[in-house]
Design an enzyme around this catalytic site. Structure first.
Site, PDB file in Angstrom:
ATOM      1  N   ASP A  69      42.960  38.430  31.723  1.00  0.00           N
ATOM      2  CA  ASP A  69      41.891  38.699  32.773  1.00  0.00           C
ATOM      3  C   ASP A  69      41.391  40.010  32.728  1.00  0.00           C
ATOM      4  O   ASP A  69      41.925  40.824  32.256  1.00  0.00           O
ATOM      5  CB  ASP A  69      42.323  38.377  34.075  1.00  0.00           C
ATOM      6  CG  ASP A  69      41.191  38.450  35.278  1.00  0.00           C
ATOM      7  OD1 ASP A  69      39.843  38.139  34.975  1.00  0.00           O
ATOM      8  OD2 ASP A  69      41.401  38.907  36.445  1.00  0.00           O
ATOM      9  N   GLU A  84      32.780  43.262  47.832  1.00  0.00           N
ATOM     10  CA  GLU A  84      32.263  43.307  49.256  1.00  0.00           C
ATOM     11  C   GLU A  84      32.594  44.686  50.061  1.00  0.00           C
ATOM     12  O   GLU A  84      31.548  45.146  50.859  1.00  0.00           O
ATOM     13  CB  GLU A  84      32.519  42.063  50.165  1.00  0.00           C
ATOM     14  CG  GLU A  84      31.964  40.866  49.847  1.00  0.00           C
ATOM     15  CD  GLU A  84      32.165  39.893  50.751  1.00  0.00           C
ATOM     16  OE1 GLU A  84      33.018  39.908  51.633  1.00  0.00           O
ATOM     17  OE2 GLU A  84      31.324  38.711  50.609  1.00  0.00           O
ATOM     18  N   PHE A  89      30.708  32.415  49.560  1.00  0.00           N
ATOM     19  CA  PHE A  89      30.544  32.651  47.973  1.00  0.00           C
ATOM     20  C   PHE A  89      31.222  31.299  47.310  1.00  0.00           C
ATOM     21  O   PHE A  89      32.579  31.145  48.056  1.00  0.00           O
ATOM     22  CB  PHE A  89      31.004  33.891  47.370  1.00  0.00           C
ATOM     23  CG  PHE A  89      31.038  33.930  45.931  1.00  0.00           C
ATOM     24  CD1 PHE A  89      29.885  34.460  45.254  1.00  0.00           C
ATOM     25  CD2 PHE A  89      32.029  33.331  45.256  1.00  0.00           C
ATOM     26  CE1 PHE A  89      29.844  34.907  43.798  1.00  0.00           C
ATOM     27  CE2 PHE A  89      32.029  33.647  43.455  1.00  0.00           C
ATOM     28  CZ  PHE A  89      31.044  34.208  43.134  1.00  0.00           C
ATOM     29  N   ARG A  92      29.554  46.571  37.361  1.00  0.00           N
ATOM     30  CA  ARG A  92      29.649  45.037  37.831  1.00  0.00           C
ATOM     31  C   ARG A  92      28.155  45.039  38.688  1.00  0.00           C
ATOM     32  O   ARG A  92      27.967  45.859  39.396  1.00  0.00           O
ATOM     33  CB  ARG A  92      30.713  44.822  38.611  1.00  0.00           C
ATOM     34  CG  ARG A  92      31.835  44.702  37.943  1.00  0.00           C
ATOM     35  CD  ARG A  92      33.178  44.867  38.932  1.00  0.00           C
ATOM     36  NE  ARG A  92      33.118  43.735  39.670  1.00  0.00           N
ATOM     37  CZ  ARG A  92      33.853  42.534  39.391  1.00  0.00           C
ATOM     38  NH1 ARG A  92      34.400  42.391  38.208  1.00  0.00           N
ATOM     39  NH2 ARG A  92      33.836  41.641  40.416  1.00  0.00           N
ATOM     40  N   THR A 152      37.008  36.414  31.258  1.00  0.00           N
ATOM     41  CA  THR A 152      36.531  36.891  32.400  1.00  0.00           C
ATOM     42  C   THR A 152      35.272  36.263  33.034  1.00  0.00           C
ATOM     43  O   THR A 152      34.526  35.611  32.266  1.00  0.00           O
ATOM     44  CB  THR A 152      36.091  38.397  32.128  1.00  0.00           C
ATOM     45  OG1 THR A 152      35.662  39.135  33.264  1.00  0.00           O
ATOM     46  CG2 THR A 152      35.153  38.531  31.159  1.00  0.00           C
ATOM     47  N   LYS A 179      39.790  28.778  31.754  1.00  0.00           N
ATOM     48  CA  LYS A 179      40.714  29.755  31.352  1.00  0.00           C
ATOM     49  C   LYS A 179      41.760  29.161  30.721  1.00  0.00           C
ATOM     50  O   LYS A 179      42.416  29.220  29.666  1.00  0.00           O
ATOM     51  CB  LYS A 179      41.175  30.954  32.203  1.00  0.00           C
ATOM     52  CG  LYS A 179      39.888  31.903  32.643  1.00  0.00           C
ATOM     53  CD  LYS A 179      40.589  32.983  33.539  1.00  0.00           C
ATOM     54  CE  LYS A 179      39.440  34.019  34.195  1.00  0.00           C
ATOM     55  NZ  LYS A 179      40.055  34.931  34.996  1.00  0.00           N
ATOM     56  N   ASP A 217      43.569  33.139  38.161  1.00  0.00           N
ATOM     57  CA  ASP A 217      44.188  32.971  37.120  1.00  0.00           C
ATOM     58  C   ASP A 217      45.486  32.368  36.787  1.00  0.00           C
ATOM     59  O   ASP A 217      46.150  31.909  35.818  1.00  0.00           O
ATOM     60  CB  ASP A 217      44.652  34.591  36.661  1.00  0.00           C
ATOM     61  CG  ASP A 217      43.552  35.358  36.581  1.00  0.00           C
ATOM     62  OD1 ASP A 217      42.507  35.196  35.690  1.00  0.00           O
ATOM     63  OD2 ASP A 217      43.381  36.405  37.282  1.00  0.00           O
TER      64      ASP A 217
END
Length: 1184
Positions: free
Chosen positions: A466, A576, A617, A675, A755, A865, A889
């Site tokens: 990851d 956040e 989200f 990001r 990722t 993944k 993950d």
């Protein structure tokens, strides 16, 4: 709701909380670009049908089911404060838990049943039973049972102790006390006596005894804070809410009655769907309205709730099964060799029985008088002659075969299993104690959670990693922003460390954010102007969105200065937290959050906004939104999310210039490795809000398919937005990551990064981590259909083959094969993988990936993944390792041969699902290159040595049988046969398996190519096995025939020569081991020489007992010089061939490890450059 307009009742509307969490590994969603079909993969799916890693089926069935009213048969009915009625129809589980496996009555049968799952144990049990039969009693009945009984006893004691600890823990847990409502008063009641339907009161810092639906809290707004560290390992506080309709009810003063209709117990700790009927109203309950067993109540004086799941039906207990068991590759290979040994054992027994048959047929006329047969019984002359101890020619052959199996039984080494367990424990101890893998920042040591795959660490070929939190620190820092087309990253940045930064006054005390953020002076000026200008108005809305559109909980923290307090923003997402701290630094400080409103201090003025709805989200939408009611009665929706998902809901007809500029800024930020998130908003009309609110109410009360319905409601309202801007957050690389990746690649390990980040960000991190280099040719696949994927893969395969040919012919550095050196990097996104995985294109992707040095997968979903890992694992015999830090993950970690969890910022779910856990990615280098190499080398040698050690002893017995008319008598004392594997030879192999080191740590780290020995299986393979067996055959012949020829024609008895053979075998196998020991220490000396001394003592003691056969034999034979001459001759003759072969092999065809050992021993005679030149190529093993 009453008949008033929703806009007039902003204060009374509940927030819309999504029923899925962004990091749920129990409910994983993925989305096909260009399509709306969604498939939710739950644990029930995984257990009942094959997992599809790429595409998903439509959810029309689920959607249609969710529209129906669920009937009583499909739901759990919980009557509030009426446990008798609740349990009247179905007696739900009590709250008593039991994690212990056994009881006093079941321990013996169940433990034995579990132990006999090992086939070798069944084999030795059958041998012991056969030896109890009078016709087959070769050894004493007690002696034949002792080895198996010893192994079973050791394992049973260990299991009993572990289970005792579990029972003790269960007793403490079940007897804890909680306040339960009984006769309108809260009384103390033991946890184990709590029943579903009872009303329970929990006070601050107490642990929740069962899964409870909240009724009321001490907070007037109904909010409660819980810490779920005992459940998922996350230390951040989570918010839970009580419904407004039940908030004011006080159970002690008024009787609370109602009905909760909820889903049946399941493992999803992030999901809960229910309806509550109370006072004639029907309310929806979701994950935010339930607190789970094992959580702790924090920052809340008390809460009152009703038990909906208890005991073994709570989500915590349903999730207590642990990670799936994995099996060592070396142990699997060892089983094949055990099959060969079994066939060899059958062959030996067959030879003996056939020879016995021939001998019996040849001497059939003499059997009446032979001492071992005496077919005729002459003991009673008055009776007719009859057979005595003779069962006929056929049965004698059959019995001879079975007796041979008993005599040669230790050809299958029972001690090997327990030796392997002890060696693995010792290896784990040294891995845990390794200070080079201790993380000071988190104060965490290396964890070895799976003892049975230590040696697999030395054979890894693929590492799947990851990015966020694994390669990076996952400590986000706000860097810059693009607001309404203006880039605020080029101005001079001043550090707030130079001044006090933003703060507010509260009751004469200073309130400031806990974390300081660097600010841009120009942007700070715009933020302070409010809405004076058009530019400052956009800045105002942008930072308001950052402060409001989140699930952050602000907590007030006291400091040493009584006049200063800090606001600590607690949340599940580091992103956040960084954005909220950034908003506070620019004057938009989140002060308070409740279930119905938030309070934000905007440039010194506190403003309250009603939270009318929130869609959290999720991995399908890749965005979140909040609907705010403003003081002026207007309603606005603020949305933030990934650029790919946000630009699909932006109104492109509105100010295209701003949109294009923002896209350019996003590309620029991503290229720097930052990001990014896009922020948008729009104002909602009354009709739009009412339509959304009614749709949300319908979706939130559905008991089936609620998550899909809520996503649909969210998607309908999150559209036609205008873009406010974009934020850029830096997630710095962990220390030592570039060096670690370089070492792994030099070791011949292929590193793939998987990722969820956007492509530009992943590429930038790839360069900074040295995963990508400027010399590499990048093949990028971004396709939106299956046909375009096929075309892209075909073109990429042709290109990679051309580059491979050129590179293989011209590149000669690093000591690896041309394929490994091909400077080709494959970069592929999750949308393309949707069409590739689970289709015929998988084979093409694998073929392309094999030609690439690096594979970088972007925008991948959690289940994808696992699909990538399965792609490699199912097509090669190479060992795979997956490493990650988050719940997303877990699927990948459990799919790989070896799973490593990083104990980072995203909780401990990855750690709990892993085989090994550590604090930093860079620790992977010493784990694999040092401990992995050592573990593999030691375990491989130990297995071969155990096969050799037992086979030598068996073959000596076999040679003796050939010279005793195949009667299966043994010259070696039965107790020596039993003690051979237990005392005489077991300790040295365990000590060497734990402590021996073929190379030093420094050498292994300086020359990562040495790791290739494990990938090439140099320490344990079929060729080594057969070479060992040939050497074993020679040594056994030397041990047997030298004393036989020396004492031929003498009057020596069988026990005396048996003692000579026993001592010769023990001394020989220990000297054989000593020849291969590389690092000597006092423990190794004590183990090897101590075992020889212990053998001598045991033989003396056994021969000193008059009750045993061979009384005083050793004392008689040891007096003669021939005895000692035979011992010397045996050792020299047996070991000289092995010594000569080792010398020649190391002289003319040395391996990497031998070269490195010489370089380490004689550094002045060999340069490091020569060592590198001699390294063997690390070739790819054949595909399956």
């Amino acid at each position: 709701m009453d008949s008033k307009s929703p806009l007039e009742n902003l204060h009374s509307i509940e927030p819309a909380i999504s029923s899925s969490s962004r990091r749920s590994n129990f409910s994983i969603q993925s989305k096909a670009s260009g399509g709306n079909s969604i498939r939710e993969v739950n644990f029930s799916d995984l257990g009942s049908k094959p997992v599809r890693y790429g595409s998903r089926g439509a959810d029309s069935e689920t959607y249609s089911m969710s529209q129906k009213e669920i009937n009583d048969e499909d739901a759990r009915l919980v009557y509030i404060n009426d446990s008798e009625k609740t349990n009247e129809r179905f007696e739900f589980a009590g709250n008593s838990i039991r994690t212990g496996k056994y009881s006093i009555l079941t321990f013996l049968p169940r433990n034995l049943f579990e132990q006999f799952h090992r086939v070798a144990y069944v084999y030795f049990l059958v041998i012991a039973i056969l030896n109890q039969l009078p016709q087959l009693a070769v050894f004493g009945r007690g002696a034949s049972i002792m080895p198996l009984a010893f192994v079973l006893l050791i394992t049973a004691v260990k299991d009993a102790y572990e289970d005792y600890r579990r029972h003790r823990s269960d007793k403490i847990e079940n007897n804890r006390l909680a306040s339960v409502l009984v006769n309108d008063q809260f009384q103390q009641k033991k946890w184990k006596n709590i029943q579903v339907g009872e009303v329970i009161k929990i006070h601050a810092n107490e642990t929740i005894p069962c899964d409870m639906a909240l009724l009321s809290t001490s907070d007037p707004t109904g909010v409660a804070y819980v810490q779920t560290i005992n459940l998922d390992g996350e230390s951040n506080l989570k918010t839970r809410y009580a419904k407004q309709e039940t908030l004011l009810k006080i159970p002690e003063k008024e009787k609370v009655t109602g009905l909760i209709k909820c889903e049946k117990p399941n493992r999803n700790i992030y999901g809960f769907q229910a309806n509550m009927e109370i006072d004639g109203k029907r309310l929806s309950l979701g994950p935010s309205n339930i607190i789970l067993r094992g959580c702790e109540l924090k920052n809340t004086a008390w809460v009152v709730g009703v038990a909906v799941y208890a005991g073994r039906e709570t989500k915590a207990m349903l999730n207590s099964s642990g990670a799936p068991s994995k099996r060592s590759r070396l142990e699997s290979q060892m089983n094949l060799e055990i099959i060969f040994l079994s066939l060899f054992l059958i062959a030996l027994c067959t030879v003996v029985s056939v020879c016995a048959a021939v001998w019996l047929r040849h001497h059939r006329d003499e059997l009446d008088y032979l001492p071992f047969y005496r077919r005729k019984d002459f003991s009673d002359p008055d009776e007719d002659e009859k057979d005595y101890n003779y069962y006929g020619w056929g049965m004698e052959i059959f019995f001879t075969f079975l007796m041979a199996v008993i005599v040669f039984q230790i050809m299958i080494p029972i001690s090997l299993y327990i030796s392997m367990e002890l060696v693995r424990v010792g290896q784990a101890y040294f891995m845990i104690r390794d200070t080079e893998m201790y993380d000071e920042s988190s104060n965490s040591r290396f964890q070895c959670r799976a003892l049975n795959i230590n040696e697999d660490l030395g054979q890894i070929k693929y590492v799947f990693s990851d990015k966020t939190g694994t390669l990076t620190e996952n400590k986000m820092e706000f860097q810059c922003a693009s607001i309404w087309g203006v880039d605020y990253s080029g101005g001079k940045v001043t550090s707030q460390e130079q001044h006090d930064g933003y703060f507010v006054q509260e009751d004469g005390k200073v309130l400031r954010p806990k974390m300081k953020v660097k600010t841009d002076p120009e942007l700070l000026q715009f933020a302070r102007r409010g809405k004076e200008t058009k530019e400052s108005s956009h800045v105002h809305d942008f930072f308001l969105a950052l402060a409001a559109c989140n699930t952050i909980v602000p907590l007030i923290v006291e400091t040493s200065d009584p006049t200063v307090k800090l606001i600590d923003y607690q949340g599940e997402s580091p992103d956040e937290q960084a954005l909220v701290y950034a908003a506070a630094a620019y004057g938009f400080m989140l002060i308070e959050r409740t279930s119905g409103h938030i309070v934000i201090d905007i440039q010194g003025e506190r403003q309250r906004f009603n939270v009318l709805g929130m869609h959290e989200f999720d991995s399908d939408r890749k965005r979140m939104s909040v609907i705010l009611g403003f003081p002026d009665k207007s309603v606005k929706i603020f949305v933030k999310g990934a650029d790919t998902s946000m630009f699909s809901v932006i109104d492109r007809s509105y100010n295209m210039n701003v949109l294009r500029t923002t896209e350019a800024h996003l590309y620029s930020y991503s290229s720097l490795g930052l990001r990014t998130l896009v922020v948008g908003m729009r104002e909602l009309s009354t009709s739009e809000f009412e339509e959304w609110h009614s749709a949300f109410e319908a979706a939130s009360t559905a008991l089936m398919g609620r998550a899909a319905l809520l996503r649909k409601v969210a998607s309908n309202i999150e559209n036609n937005l205008y873009v406010l801007g974009a934020s850029a957050i830096e997630d710095k690389l962990q220390r030592g990551v570039p060096e670690a990746i370089e070492s792994l690649r030099t070791a011949g390990i292929k590193v793939w990064v998987l990722t969820g980040d956007k492509q530009e960000t992943a590429i930038s991190i790839g360069y900074s981590s040295k995963l990508l280099t400027s010399k590499m040719t990048q093949i990028i696949i971004n396709s939106n259909s299956k046909d375009s994927c096929r075309k892209s893969l075909e073109d990429a395969i042709i290109m990679s083959k051309k580059l491979t040919t050129i590179s293989g012919a011209t590149n000669s550095t690093g000591g690896t094969s041309g394929v490994d050196l091909t400077p080709v990097a494959l970069i592929i996104d999750g949308t393309s993988l949707v069409y590739i995985l689970d289709s015929e294109l998988e084979e093409m992707l694998f073929q392309l990936a094999c030609n690439c040095s690096v594979v970088l997968c972007c925008r991948v979903a959690p289940l994808q993944k696992a699909g990538i890992v399965a792609l490699v694992k199912n097509r090669t015999s190479d060992m795979t390792l997956a490493i990650g830090d988050g719940a997303n993950d877990v699927s990948m970690i459990q799919m790989a041969d070896v799973g490593v969890g990083i104990s980072g910022q995203e909780g401990r779910q990855a750690v709990m699902a892993s085989d090994f856990a550590m604090g930093q990615f860079r620790f992977l280098v010493p784990l694999l290159l040092v401990h992995g190499h050592w573990n593999y080398q030691r375990m491989g040698y130990m297995i071969l040595y155990n096969f050799y050690r037992n086979a030598v002893f068996v073959l000596v017995l076999f040679w003796y049988v050939l010279f005793t008319c195949f009667t299966l008598t043994t010259a070696i004392n039965e107790w020596s046969s039993v003690l051979y594997s237990v005392i005489y030879t077991s300790v040295p192999t365990i000590v060497v398996g734990i402590l021996d080191k073929d190379l030093s740590r420094r050498m292994l780290l300086n020359y990562p190519q040495l790791y290739g020995a494990g990938q090439r299986q140099e320490c344990y393979n079929r060729r080594l096995f057969w070479i060992t067996m040939i050497d074993t055959l020679w040594q056994s012949a030397v041990v047997f025939f030298i004393p036989l020829l020396a004492y031929w024609g003498s009057t020596i008895d069988a026990p005396s020569i048996g003692d000579l053979w026993t001592l010769a075998v023990v001394i020989l196998v220990n000297l054989h081991l000593a020849m291969d020991v590389i690092r000597w220490n006092w423990i190794t000396h004590a183990a090897i020489w101590g075992s020889i001394i212990a053998t001598c003592i045991c033989i003396i003691v056994i021969d000193a007992l008059p009750s045993l056969v061979g009384y005083w034999a050793i004392f008689e034979i040891a007096k003669t010089g021939l005895f000692w001459l035979c011992l010397l001759a045996i050792i020299v003759a047996a070991l000289i061939p092995r010594f000569v072969v080792k010398v020649l092999y190391q002289l003319y065809t040395p391996c990497d490890v031998q070269i490195a050992r010489e370089a380490e021993k004689f550094p002045s005679q060999m340069t490091s450059g020569a060592v590198e030149l001699e390294m063997n190529a690390i070739l790819d093993p054949p595909r399956r």
